[in-house]
Design an enzyme around this catalytic site. Structure first.
Site, PDB file in Angstrom:
ATOM      1  N   LYS A  27       0.817  -1.218   0.000  1.00 13.23           N
ATOM      2  CA  LYS A  27       0.000   0.000   0.000  1.00 13.23           C
ATOM      3  C   LYS A  27       0.845   1.260   0.000  1.00 13.23           C
ATOM      4  O   LYS A  27       0.484   2.264  -0.598  1.00 13.23           O
ATOM      5  CB  LYS A  27      -0.933   0.016   1.221  1.00 13.23           C
ATOM      6  CG  LYS A  27      -2.109  -0.897   1.058  1.00 13.23           C
ATOM      7  CD  LYS A  27      -3.242  -0.500   1.970  1.00 13.23           C
ATOM      8  CE  LYS A  27      -4.445  -1.378   1.728  1.00 13.23           C
ATOM      9  NZ  LYS A  27      -5.536  -1.144   2.669  1.00 13.23           N
TER      10      LYS A  27
ATOM     11  N   LYS B 253      -4.786 -10.069  -6.962  1.00 14.26           N
ATOM     12  CA  LYS B 253      -6.088 -10.241  -6.313  1.00 14.26           C
ATOM     13  C   LYS B 253      -7.073  -9.148  -6.757  1.00 14.26           C
ATOM     14  O   LYS B 253      -6.646  -8.044  -7.107  1.00 14.26           O
ATOM     15  CB  LYS B 253      -5.921 -10.291  -4.783  1.00 14.26           C
ATOM     16  CG  LYS B 253      -5.888  -8.988  -4.091  1.00 14.26           C
ATOM     17  CD  LYS B 253      -5.923  -9.105  -2.574  1.00 14.26           C
ATOM     18  CE  LYS B 253      -5.832  -7.674  -2.059  1.00 14.26           C
ATOM     19  NZ  LYS B 253      -5.802  -7.476  -0.665  1.00 14.26           N
TER      20      LYS B 253
ATOM     21  N   LYS C  14     -10.150  -3.093  -4.675  1.00  9.84           N
ATOM     22  CA  LYS C  14     -10.794  -1.816  -5.006  1.00  9.84           C
ATOM     23  C   LYS C  14      -9.792  -0.798  -5.525  1.00  9.84           C
ATOM     24  O   LYS C  14     -10.163   0.193  -6.130  1.00  9.84           O
ATOM     25  CB  LYS C  14     -11.592  -1.224  -3.835  1.00  9.84           C
ATOM     26  CG  LYS C  14     -11.214  -1.637  -2.469  1.00  9.84           C
ATOM     27  CD  LYS C  14     -12.194  -1.121  -1.401  1.00  9.84           C
ATOM     28  CE  LYS C  14     -12.203  -2.053  -0.222  1.00  9.84           C
ATOM     29  NZ  LYS C  14     -13.106  -1.828   0.821  1.00  9.84           N
TER      30      LYS C  14
HETATM   31  P1  TYM Z   1     -10.753  -5.132   3.478  1.00  8.64           P
HETATM   32  O1  TYM Z   1     -11.691  -4.023   3.727  1.00  8.64           O
HETATM   33  O2  TYM Z   1      -9.619  -4.919   2.516  1.00  8.64           O
HETATM   34  O3  TYM Z   1     -11.518  -6.413   2.967  1.00  8.64           O
HETATM   35  C1  TYM Z   1     -12.671  -6.897   3.642  1.00  8.64           C
HETATM   36  C2  TYM Z   1     -12.722  -8.412   3.569  1.00  8.64           C
HETATM   37  O4  TYM Z   1     -12.729  -8.859   2.210  1.00  8.64           O
HETATM   38  C3  TYM Z   1     -11.712  -9.816   1.997  1.00  8.64           C
HETATM   39  N1  TYM Z   1     -11.191  -9.663   0.631  1.00  8.64           N
HETATM   40  C4  TYM Z   1     -11.094 -10.678  -0.244  1.00  8.64           C
HETATM   41  N2  TYM Z   1     -11.406 -11.980  -0.146  1.00  8.64           N
HETATM   42  C5  TYM Z   1     -11.202 -12.750  -1.247  1.00  8.64           C
HETATM   43  N3  TYM Z   1     -10.694 -12.268  -2.416  1.00  8.64           N
HETATM   44  C6  TYM Z   1     -10.361 -10.979  -2.543  1.00  8.64           C
HETATM   45  N4  TYM Z   1      -9.886 -10.509  -3.700  1.00  8.64           N
HETATM   46  C7  TYM Z   1     -10.551 -10.105  -1.426  1.00  8.64           C
HETATM   47  N5  TYM Z   1     -10.344  -8.783  -1.222  1.00  8.64           N
HETATM   48  C8  TYM Z   1     -10.731  -8.536   0.050  1.00  8.64           C
HETATM   49  C9  TYM Z   1     -10.648  -9.474   3.033  1.00  8.64           C
HETATM   50  O5  TYM Z   1      -9.812 -10.580   3.291  1.00  8.64           O
HETATM   51  C10 TYM Z   1     -11.483  -9.081   4.224  1.00  8.64           C
HETATM   52  O6  TYM Z   1     -11.903 -10.220   4.933  1.00  8.64           O
HETATM   53  N6  TYM Z   1      -7.778  -5.087   7.441  1.00  8.64           N
HETATM   54  C11 TYM Z   1      -9.066  -5.519   6.967  1.00  8.64           C
HETATM   55  C12 TYM Z   1     -10.235  -4.964   7.755  1.00  8.64           C
HETATM   56  C13 TYM Z   1     -10.166  -5.186   9.228  1.00  8.64           C
HETATM   57  C14 TYM Z   1     -10.435  -6.389   9.906  1.00  8.64           C
HETATM   58  C15 TYM Z   1     -10.298  -6.086  11.297  1.00  8.64           C
HETATM   59  C16 TYM Z   1     -10.778  -7.669   9.489  1.00  8.64           C
HETATM   60  C17 TYM Z   1      -9.890  -4.252  10.165  1.00  8.64           C
HETATM   61  N7  TYM Z   1      -9.966  -4.775  11.418  1.00  8.64           N
HETATM   62  C18 TYM Z   1     -10.482  -7.060  12.253  1.00  8.64           C
HETATM   63  C19 TYM Z   1     -10.960  -8.642  10.456  1.00  8.64           C
HETATM   64  C20 TYM Z   1     -10.803  -8.335  11.834  1.00  8.64           C
HETATM   65  C21 TYM Z   1      -9.223  -5.052   5.546  1.00  8.64           C
HETATM   66  O7  TYM Z   1      -8.617  -4.091   5.123  1.00  8.64           O
HETATM   67  O8  TYM Z   1     -10.172  -5.684   4.854  1.00  8.64           O
END
Ligand code: TYM
Length: 343
Positions: free
Chosen positions: A121, A205, A208
């Site tokens: 990032k 992957k 967004k």
């Molecule tokens: P974020 O917002 O990037 O993504 C949210 C969820 O979507 C999953 N994900 C995917 N799964 C499969 N294929 C993909 N291409 C893909 N892109 C995203 C992510 O694995 C996630 O489950 N850091 C985290 C948010 C967070 C969080 C937490 C999660 C903050 N605190 C505590 C769990 C527990 C994040 O940026 O997810």
């Protein structure tokens, strides 16, 4: 890692979250959301819109507020029930800020420096990234452990962050000689949707932040857009193989078959035996139809909720109250463990 230290013996609890920093896409839906919905039948679940994580990179205030509602709408539209589960915005529960600081003092620089998502990032110009972006995974550990959550359903890209959360919990327990005080949270990474790739490049992957709109299917895309994106998805000229071994070296095909499997709740091998020997002229329209059929109701419900945000706001308000009621006593305990003075 836990060797012979007594394990956490409290109740099982699920926690997860998504960032309100752009439209949700098929990866978020298949990697996380559909699993969240299922877990409600077996666990107490807490699902957070992680707006504190979103501000680790600049956000426009109005957009942030709108997207926070939109993500909550996506949770509800996908089947998260705000009566059974807790749905709330991270910034409305003080425990997240507080525990993040304690954990910033528990986590080690070396652990955080190893996080690949920061490197991705921050890009080449890491010196200009915010300090918040660097300690982002520490805040994530605080999110989970502010509720002593034991299980965290996420996509595969969050695996390393979850390992850090376990290390932080373990280190805290050891530093204060309180074995089993925090659980070591376990990731739940399951199914063919755990890693959905870009429709334009099967080695990247779905994300967004990809500049190409054609690389992802957004939850708010209409039927024509979904069909167009699937039609334009990259493939090759060979027919569909009959077994999973036949997908090796064909990442784009593997990805489309995985999406088909995840959307239909079937296995990849089942899909392959149905389409074996066929070309993409048959497979893509079938996938588009399935995607439109599965996502259409979610999109419509999201739109309905966004037109009447009062329902979303009610869910977020009552969720925040319930989240505070769980996390506040835990924070009292944490302050005591650390040894803060109190009159
Ligand atoms: P974020 O917002 O990037 O993504 C949210 C969820 O979507 C999953 N994900 C995917 N799964 C499969 N294929 C993909 N291409 C893909 N892109 C995203 C992510 O694995 C996630 O489950 N850091 C985290 C948010 C967070 C969080 C937490 C999660 C903050 N605190 C505590 C769990 C527990 C994040 O940026 O997810």
């Amino acid at each position: 890692m836990t060797d012979n230290t007594p394990a956490y013996s409290g109740p099982e609890r699920v926690f997860s979250g998504m960032q309100p920093s752009g439209d949700l896409h098929l990866g978020n839906y298949l990697g996380a959301l559909i699993n969240w919905v299922g877990l409600q039948d077996t666990h107490d679940c807490i699902y957070c819109v992680v707006d504190l994580h979103a501000i680790t990179v600049p956000q426009d205030p109005e957009t942030l507020a709108r997207q926070t509602r939109e993500i909550a709408a996506a949770y509800l539209a996908s089947g998260v029930d705000p009566e059974r589960s807790i749905v709330f915005a991270q910034s409305s529960v003080p425990a997240h800020f507080e525990l993040a600081w304690y954990f910033n003092c528990t986590a080690r620089m070396g652990w955080v420096e190893r996080m690949t998502q920061f490197k991705d990032k921050a890009g080449k110009d890491a010196e200009r990234a915010s300090v918040g972006l660097f300690t982002y995974p520490v805040l994530q550990a605080a999110d989970i452990l502010a509720y002593k959550a034991t299980h965290v359903p996420v996509g595969e890209d969050q695996k390393q962050h979850l390992e850090l959360s376990r290390d932080v919990a373990d280190r805290f327990n050891r530093d204060f000689d309180r074995p089993g005080f925090f659980p070591l949270p376990e990731p739940i990474i399951q199914g063919p949707g755990a890693r959905i790739m870009s429709l334009k490049d099967g080695t990247k992957k779905m994300s967004k932040s990809d500049p190409s709109e054609l690389s992802r299917i957004n939850l708010i895309d209409d039927a024509d857009t979904i069909a167009k994106k699937i039609r334009k998805a990259r493939t090759d000229t060979d027919p569909i193989p009959g077994t999973e071994e036949g997908l090796e070296g064909r990442p784009e095909v593997d990805n489309l078959v995985g999406i088909f499997a995840a959307l239909s709740g079937r296995s990849k091998s089942d899909i392959l035996s149905e389409f074996e020997g066929q070309g993409f002229g048959a497979f893509k329209p079938a996938l588009a139809e399935l995607a439109v059929e599965s996502l259409g109701p979610v999109t419509n419900e999201m739109r309905r909720l966004m037109n009447d945000p009062a329902e979303i706001d009610r869910a977020l308000e009552s969720g925040a109250e319930r989240a505070r009621a769980i996390s506040e006593p835990i924070m009292d305990e944490v302050r005591q463990v650390i040894g803060f003075w109190r009159p």
